[in-house]
Write a protein that holds these residues in place. Sequence first.
Motif, short mmCIF file in Angstrom:
data_model
loop_
_atom_site.label_atom_id
_atom_site.label_comp_id
_atom_site.label_asym_id
_atom_site.label_seq_id
_atom_site.Cartn_x
_atom_site.Cartn_y
_atom_site.Cartn_z
N THR A 115 0.86 -1.19 0.00
CA THR A 115 0.00 0.00 0.00
C THR A 115 0.90 1.24 0.00
O THR A 115 2.10 1.14 0.30
CB THR A 115 -0.91 0.07 1.25
OG1 THR A 115 -0.20 0.72 2.31
CG2 THR A 115 -1.37 -1.29 1.72
N PRO A 116 0.33 2.40 -0.30
CA PRO A 116 1.16 3.61 -0.26
C PRO A 116 1.78 3.85 1.13
O PRO A 116 2.82 4.51 1.24
CB PRO A 116 0.17 4.73 -0.62
CG PRO A 116 -0.88 4.04 -1.43
CD PRO A 116 -1.02 2.67 -0.83
N ASP A 117 1.16 3.30 2.17
CA ASP A 117 1.70 3.46 3.53
C ASP A 117 3.10 2.88 3.67
O ASP A 117 3.83 3.22 4.59
CB ASP A 117 0.81 2.72 4.55
CG ASP A 117 -0.53 3.39 4.74
OD1 ASP A 117 -0.69 4.55 4.30
OD2 ASP A 117 -1.42 2.75 5.33
N ASP A 118 3.46 1.97 2.79
CA ASP A 118 4.75 1.28 2.91
C ASP A 118 5.94 2.15 2.51
O ASP A 118 7.08 1.81 2.82
CB ASP A 118 4.78 0.04 2.00
CG ASP A 118 3.73 -0.99 2.39
OD1 ASP A 118 3.50 -1.15 3.60
OD2 ASP A 118 3.15 -1.60 1.48
N TRP A 146 1.31 13.60 -1.33
CA TRP A 146 0.33 13.47 -0.24
C TRP A 146 -1.03 13.03 -0.79
O TRP A 146 -1.71 12.17 -0.23
CB TRP A 146 0.21 14.80 0.51
CG TRP A 146 -0.70 14.68 1.70
CD1 TRP A 146 -2.02 15.02 1.76
CD2 TRP A 146 -0.36 14.16 3.00
NE1 TRP A 146 -2.53 14.74 3.01
CE2 TRP A 146 -1.54 14.22 3.78
CE3 TRP A 146 0.81 13.65 3.56
CZ2 TRP A 146 -1.57 13.79 5.11
CZ3 TRP A 146 0.77 13.22 4.90
CH2 TRP A 146 -0.40 13.29 5.64
N GLY A 176 -1.41 9.47 -1.31
CA GLY A 176 -1.31 8.63 -0.11
C GLY A 176 0.13 8.34 0.30
O GLY A 176 0.38 7.53 1.18
N LEU A 177 1.08 9.04 -0.37
CA LEU A 177 2.49 8.86 0.00
C LEU A 177 2.83 9.93 1.02
O LEU A 177 2.78 11.12 0.72
CB LEU A 177 3.36 8.96 -1.26
CG LEU A 177 3.08 7.84 -2.28
CD1 LEU A 177 3.65 8.20 -3.65
CD2 LEU A 177 3.65 6.51 -1.79
N LYS A 178 3.15 9.51 2.23
CA LYS A 178 3.17 10.46 3.34
C LYS A 178 4.56 10.75 3.91
O LYS A 178 4.68 11.47 4.89
CB LYS A 178 2.25 9.93 4.45
CG LYS A 178 0.78 9.91 4.01
CD LYS A 178 -0.17 9.45 5.10
CE LYS A 178 -0.22 7.94 5.26
NZ LYS A 178 -0.73 7.21 4.08
N SER A 179 5.60 10.17 3.30
CA SER A 179 6.95 10.38 3.82
C SER A 179 7.95 10.58 2.68
O SER A 179 7.91 9.84 1.69
CB SER A 179 7.41 9.18 4.63
OG SER A 179 6.51 8.93 5.68
N ASN A 232 9.41 -3.28 6.78
CA ASN A 232 8.22 -2.53 7.19
C ASN A 232 8.08 -1.23 6.43
O ASN A 232 7.01 -0.63 6.39
CB ASN A 232 8.29 -2.21 8.69
CG ASN A 232 8.57 -3.43 9.51
OD1 ASN A 232 9.67 -3.61 10.02
ND2 ASN A 232 7.59 -4.30 9.61
N ILE A 233 9.20 -0.79 5.87
CA ILE A 233 9.25 0.49 5.15
C ILE A 233 10.11 0.25 3.91
O ILE A 233 11.15 -0.40 4.02
CB ILE A 233 9.93 1.57 6.02
CG1 ILE A 233 9.14 1.80 7.32
CG2 ILE A 233 10.12 2.87 5.24
CD1 ILE A 233 9.92 2.60 8.36
N ALA A 257 1.78 3.85 -6.32
CA ALA A 257 0.58 4.47 -5.75
C ALA A 257 -0.48 4.66 -6.84
O ALA A 257 -1.67 4.49 -6.60
CB ALA A 257 0.93 5.80 -5.09
#
Length: 327
Positions: A26-29, A68, A71-74, A309-310, A320
Amino acid sequence: MYPLRRNRRLRNSLAIRSLVRETHITPDDFLVPLFVVEGKGIKEEIASMPNYYRLSLDLLGKEAKELWSLGLKSVLLFVKVPDALKDNQGTEALNAKGLMQRAVQTVKNACPELLVMTDVALDPYSSYGHDGIVENGIILNDETAEVLAEMSVSHAKAGADFVAPSDMMDGRILTIREALEDEGFLQTGIMSYSAKYASAFYGPFRDALDSAPGFGDKKTYQMDPSNRFEAIKETEMDIDEGADIVMVKPGLCYLDIVREIRNEVDIPVAVYQVSGEYAMLKAAAEKGWLDHDTVMMEQLIAMKRAGANIIASYFAKDVAKLIDGYA
Ligand code: PBG
């Protein structure tokens, strides 16, 4: 009776495959690396990294907002420093109005919630293209760690959420952690490149930043690709010294190390799918020899399945955009 267990029952349709799938991307990764340059209106494609760009500050803010919205937050920031500002001590790295410091502010102004990590190493600032201060052909350890600590404080002052030391000097995590504490940056995280190998896969990145070593190589500080125990030792030491996140780098060739470290430690483990890995797939896809999107997802799933995890990846945006349609 013929097999009681027919494993293919769990593979027969898209629905059952989705139901039993163990690993999801997911984009969270993702952690998105960004290359920043001086100037205005600059979006330069990096020759050895097709469809990846160096951005000037005015375009960096827009990029941050777009990430952002996907969904890419970092993000993980890298700067290309003009040759005239390079010296052996990396003096420009400490400039409160330097490109990195302004880049952090730009991203934070454009998109305050976006997590900003900064690269901490001297190579983009070094006239020798090394990650540390050079004396008689040797890369000095403790003197370099001191500069990296000052650099980290400077990034924290500019608003960085995390600093990401990528240099592999001994003891630098502790030096950085103490400096951040002393200066009151109690909430600034450290993502340590803890098991970083001396890899030829970094070639395109060094093109991107014009940061190739002017003499020798990085084998006296980055790890020997042959070694496994050393990766665990490096990682455990960085955790003891105060790292919040540890990292293995490069990715694909080192997934055995990712798994081993994931089994060993109790903090988040990141993997860096590096520039050479990106370049390989882009080149093969350009020739029509590999299917870009399918191979991209297969590689990223392998990283996550290995225990990451990342994932720091130049494919983050492609993924994404693609992800909803992927089965
Ligand atoms: C430098 C640094 C490198 C990368 C991240 N930080 C290159 C190097 O060590 O020479 C490589 C990233 C990539 O290849 O994508 N400290």
